[in-house]
Design a protein around this motif. Structure first.
Motif, PDB file in Angstrom:
ATOM      1  N   ALA A   1       7.533   9.414  -2.588  1.00 44.63           N
ATOM      2  CA  ALA A   1       8.216  10.317  -3.519  1.00 44.63           C
ATOM      3  C   ALA A   1       9.661  10.507  -3.058  1.00 44.63           C
ATOM      4  CB  ALA A   1       7.499  11.666  -3.574  1.00 44.63           C
ATOM      5  N   VAL A   2      10.608  10.120  -3.896  1.00 41.66           N
ATOM      6  CA  VAL A   2      12.018  10.165  -3.525  1.00 41.66           C
ATOM      7  C   VAL A   2      12.561  11.576  -3.742  1.00 41.66           C
ATOM      8  CG1 VAL A   2      14.312   9.228  -4.008  1.00 41.66           C
ATOM      9  CG2 VAL A   2      12.305   7.756  -4.164  1.00 41.66           C
ATOM     10  N   SER A   3      13.236  12.130  -2.710  1.00 38.52           N
ATOM     11  CA  SER A   3      13.868  13.447  -2.817  1.00 38.52           C
ATOM     12  C   SER A   3      14.930  13.581  -1.739  1.00 38.52           C
ATOM     13  CB  SER A   3      12.824  14.566  -2.657  1.00 38.52           C
ATOM     14  OG  SER A   3      12.398  14.656  -1.308  1.00 38.52           O
ATOM     15  N   PHE A   4      15.788  14.602  -1.858  1.00 38.59           N
ATOM     16  CA  PHE A   4      16.853  14.823  -0.882  1.00 38.59           C
ATOM     17  C   PHE A   4      16.311  15.223   0.491  1.00 38.59           C
ATOM     18  CE2 PHE A   4      19.330  15.396  -4.825  1.00 38.59           C
ATOM     19  CZ  PHE A   4      20.372  14.517  -4.550  1.00 38.59           C
ATOM     20  N   LYS A   5      15.056  15.670   0.537  1.00 44.43           N
ATOM     21  CA  LYS A   5      14.454  16.049   1.812  1.00 44.43           C
ATOM     22  C   LYS A   5      14.282  14.847   2.739  1.00 44.43           C
ATOM     23  CE  LYS A   5      11.862  19.998  -0.051  1.00 44.43           C
ATOM     24  NZ  LYS A   5      10.510  20.590  -0.248  1.00 44.43           N
ATOM     25  N   LEU A   6      14.397  13.660   2.166  1.00 46.14           N
ATOM     26  CA  LEU A   6      14.217  12.444   2.966  1.00 46.14           C
ATOM     27  C   LEU A   6      15.428  12.136   3.840  1.00 46.14           C
ATOM     28  CD1 LEU A   6      12.743  10.024   0.250  1.00 46.14           C
ATOM     29  CD2 LEU A   6      11.464  11.287   1.967  1.00 46.14           C
ATOM     30  N   LEU A   7      16.583  12.727   3.541  1.00 46.12           N
ATOM     31  CA  LEU A   7      17.831  12.258   4.134  1.00 46.12           C
ATOM     32  C   LEU A   7      17.853  12.336   5.657  1.00 46.12           C
ATOM     33  CD1 LEU A   7      20.486  13.588   1.583  1.00 46.12           C
ATOM     34  CD2 LEU A   7      19.565  11.276   1.840  1.00 46.12           C
ATOM     35  N   TYR A   8      17.489  13.475   6.243  1.00 42.20           N
ATOM     36  CA  TYR A   8      17.538  13.594   7.703  1.00 42.20           C
ATOM     37  C   TYR A   8      16.565  12.648   8.404  1.00 42.20           C
ATOM     38  CZ  TYR A   8      20.626  17.670   7.510  1.00 42.20           C
ATOM     39  OH  TYR A   8      21.697  18.494   7.317  1.00 42.20           O
ATOM     40  N   PRO A   9      15.281  12.635   8.010  1.00 43.47           N
ATOM     41  CA  PRO A   9      14.367  11.676   8.654  1.00 43.47           C
ATOM     42  C   PRO A   9      14.762  10.221   8.400  1.00 43.47           C
ATOM     43  CG  PRO A   9      13.151  13.396   7.504  1.00 43.47           C
ATOM     44  CD  PRO A   9      14.570  13.538   7.108  1.00 43.47           C
ATOM     45  N   LEU A  10      15.254   9.924   7.194  1.00 41.77           N
ATOM     46  CA  LEU A  10      15.671   8.557   6.891  1.00 41.77           C
ATOM     47  C   LEU A  10      16.823   8.107   7.775  1.00 41.77           C
ATOM     48  CD1 LEU A  10      15.544   8.288   2.985  1.00 41.77           C
ATOM     49  CD2 LEU A  10      14.131   7.084   4.637  1.00 41.77           C
TER      50      LEU A  10
ATOM     51  N   TYR B   1       0.819  -1.214   0.000  1.00 43.81           N
ATOM     52  CA  TYR B   1       0.000   0.000   0.000  1.00 43.81           C
ATOM     53  C   TYR B   1       0.855   1.268   0.000  1.00 43.81           C
ATOM     54  CZ  TYR B   1      -3.261   3.641   1.356  1.00 43.81           C
ATOM     55  OH  TYR B   1      -3.987   4.799   1.391  1.00 43.81           O
ATOM     56  N   TYR B   2       1.870   1.334   0.882  1.00 44.58           N
ATOM     57  CA  TYR B   2       2.594   2.582   1.093  1.00 44.58           C
ATOM     58  C   TYR B   2       3.786   2.801   0.163  1.00 44.58           C
ATOM     59  CZ  TYR B   2       0.041   3.770   5.353  1.00 44.58           C
ATOM     60  OH  TYR B   2      -0.936   4.126   6.246  1.00 44.58           O
ATOM     61  N   ILE B   3       4.596   1.783  -0.066  1.00 45.84           N
ATOM     62  CA  ILE B   3       5.871   2.002  -0.756  1.00 45.84           C
ATOM     63  C   ILE B   3       5.710   2.492  -2.191  1.00 45.84           C
ATOM     64  CG2 ILE B   3       7.994   0.858  -1.559  1.00 45.84           C
ATOM     65  CD1 ILE B   3       7.975  -0.725   1.051  1.00 45.84           C
TER      66      ILE B   3
ATOM     67  N   PHE C   1      10.078  -5.814  -2.224  1.00 45.30           N
ATOM     68  CA  PHE C   1      10.723  -5.668  -3.519  1.00 45.30           C
ATOM     69  C   PHE C   1       9.706  -5.534  -4.649  1.00 45.30           C
ATOM     70  CE2 PHE C   1      14.782  -6.772  -1.618  1.00 45.30           C
ATOM     71  CZ  PHE C   1      15.624  -5.951  -2.365  1.00 45.30           C
ATOM     72  N   THR C   2       8.557  -6.148  -4.496  1.00 42.25           N
ATOM     73  CA  THR C   2       7.483  -5.947  -5.466  1.00 42.25           C
ATOM     74  C   THR C   2       7.045  -4.484  -5.471  1.00 42.25           C
ATOM     75  OG1 THR C   2       6.686  -8.212  -5.131  1.00 42.25           O
ATOM     76  CG2 THR C   2       5.152  -6.648  -6.147  1.00 42.25           C
ATOM     77  N   ALA C   3       6.896  -3.921  -4.262  1.00 42.63           N
ATOM     78  CA  ALA C   3       6.469  -2.525  -4.133  1.00 42.63           C
ATOM     79  C   ALA C   3       7.535  -1.556  -4.632  1.00 42.63           C
ATOM     80  CB  ALA C   3       6.120  -2.231  -2.682  1.00 42.63           C
ATOM     81  N   ILE C   4       8.817  -1.876  -4.387  1.00 42.86           N
ATOM     82  CA  ILE C   4       9.916  -1.035  -4.881  1.00 42.86           C
ATOM     83  C   ILE C   4       9.900  -0.994  -6.409  1.00 42.86           C
ATOM     84  CG2 ILE C   4      12.427  -0.984  -5.195  1.00 42.86           C
ATOM     85  CD1 ILE C   4      11.648   0.275  -2.617  1.00 42.86           C
ATOM     86  N   PHE C   5       9.730  -2.163  -7.024  1.00 36.87           N
ATOM     87  CA  PHE C   5       9.663  -2.231  -8.485  1.00 36.87           C
ATOM     88  C   PHE C   5       8.505  -1.382  -9.006  1.00 36.87           C
ATOM     89  CE2 PHE C   5       7.972  -4.196 -12.363  1.00 36.87           C
ATOM     90  CZ  PHE C   5       9.093  -4.145 -13.184  1.00 36.87           C
ATOM     91  N   MET C   6       7.362  -1.441  -8.330  1.00 33.93           N
ATOM     92  CA  MET C   6       6.207  -0.645  -8.734  1.00 33.93           C
ATOM     93  C   MET C   6       6.492   0.841  -8.596  1.00 33.93           C
ATOM     94  SD  MET C   6       3.189  -2.945  -6.994  1.00 33.93           S
ATOM     95  CE  MET C   6       1.942  -1.710  -7.332  1.00 33.93           C
ATOM     96  N   ASN C   7       7.193   1.228  -7.526  1.00 35.37           N
ATOM     97  CA  ASN C   7       7.535   2.630  -7.307  1.00 35.37           C
ATOM     98  C   ASN C   7       8.420   3.150  -8.441  1.00 35.37           C
ATOM     99  OD1 ASN C   7       9.255   4.929  -6.274  1.00 35.37           O
ATOM    100  ND2 ASN C   7       7.918   4.702  -4.511  1.00 35.37           N
ATOM    101  N   VAL C   8       9.451   2.375  -8.784  1.00 34.22           N
ATOM    102  CA  VAL C   8      10.371   2.772  -9.853  1.00 34.22           C
ATOM    103  C   VAL C   8       9.641   2.855 -11.194  1.00 34.22           C
ATOM    104  CG1 VAL C   8      12.412   2.068 -11.161  1.00 34.22           C
ATOM    105  CG2 VAL C   8      12.394   1.844  -8.672  1.00 34.22           C
TER     106      VAL C   8
END
Length: 302
Positions: free
Chosen positions: A52-61, A46-48, A168-175
């Motif tokens: 939305a991938v961005s540099f703003k993720l770095l600190y929380p990640l 559901y979530y992955i 990994f299924t969700a990652i593939f869908m995201n990409v």
């Protein structure tokens, strides 16, 4: 507030079911498997795909990824030096290395920092804590569990683990920029929402706090690391060393101070990594964290 009430009500329900003869003593095993085979894969699917991938993720990640690495180095080194069993070391790495950044974290962060703070908390949780659990968490559980002999056995456990497959299924869908239909998304969301009640009932059914338990020393060490050392590390790194002062930094430190992750306890228990200790990390850690979170919120005001 209703999310926090749900945590305590479900845990108390699990404790109460220990006295109900109609429930088998090992009924929590089936509940653990439901979380692993149904609830967690549904969350990933559901979530992955929506992240939305961005540099703003770095600190929380960093809270999830660096925090788990810190826990691994701390307990691996200490376990080797003290001659701990693999099960004990693996249990503490999982339960002290992964925080309850959603079910407890979301309502607290929203209450303290509003909707803007909640957006940062979601980043800490979904591409952070959840993904770490679905990758490195599974690796640690497989490597430290009974019956994991050799690299091939560990790899087989990881590859065949349902949340790992779903991840990994969700990652593939995201990409690929693809997501499920609205109907399927609704199904996955509802199945994923069963993580908290089912997992906490299972934790409550395993929770036995014995005054003379040999786990108290390890419990104290694990909770001290999770509730004090880990947030202190990120406070020094983000606030003092880097000198960042924006809201996302304060939220990140608060998320680092959350109690141990419920599903990390289920993961440890299902792999035979000190189930009683992993249950105590949740049962004692969640109520205790409300006191330590108040302390960290006060510190962050200065």
């Amino acid at each position: 507030m209703d999310s926090i009430l749900l945590v305590f009500i479900c845990m108390l329900a699990g404790v109460g079911l220990q006295r109900v003869k109609a429930f088998p003593k090992n009924a929590y095993v089936a509940l653990n498997q439901f979380v692993i085979y149904i609830s967690l894969p549904a969350l990933a699917l559901y979530y992955i795909p929506k992240i939305a991938v961005s540099f703003k993720l770095l600190y929380p990640l960093g809270v999830a990824w660096i925090g788990f690495l810190l826990a691994f180095l701390f307990f691996f080194t200490l376990g080797r030096a003290m001659g701990w069993s693999k099960k004990l070391t693996g249990c503490l790495i999982l339960t002290a290395g992964l925080g309850n950044t959603s079910f407890v974290g979301f309502p607290i962060i929203e209450a303290l920092y509003g909707k803007e703070g909640l957006q940062t908390a979601i980043i800490v949780d979904q591409p952070g804590t959840f993904v770490v659990m679905a990758t490195f968490g599974i690796m640690v559980a497989a490597a430290y569990s009974r019956g994991a002999v050799g690299t091939s056995a560990i790899i087989r456990k990881i590859v065949l683990f349902p949340p790992f497959i779903a991840f990994f299924t969700a990652i593939f869908m995201n990409v690929a920029g693809y997501d499920f239909t609205d109907s399927l998304q609704s199904v996955f969301q509802r199945l994923g929402s069963t993580v908290t009640p089912v997992a906490l009932v299972a934790v409550g059914m395993q929770l036995k706090i014995e005054r003379k338990s040999r786990h108290w020393g390890f419990l104290g060490l694990g909770l001290f690391f999770k509730l004090i050392i880990m947030p202190a590390f990120f406070f020094v790194l983000y606030k003092l060393a880097i000198g960042a002062e924006w809201l996302a930094i304060d939220v990140s430190v608060m998320e680092a101070a959350m109690a141990p992750m419920i599903t990390a306890s289920i993961l440890a228990s299902s792999h035979g990594l000190k189930p009683r200790l992993s249950g105590m990390m949740i049962g004692v850690g969640i109520p205790l964290s409300f006191l330590t979170l108040a302390l960290w919120y006060w510190i962050l005001q200065f």
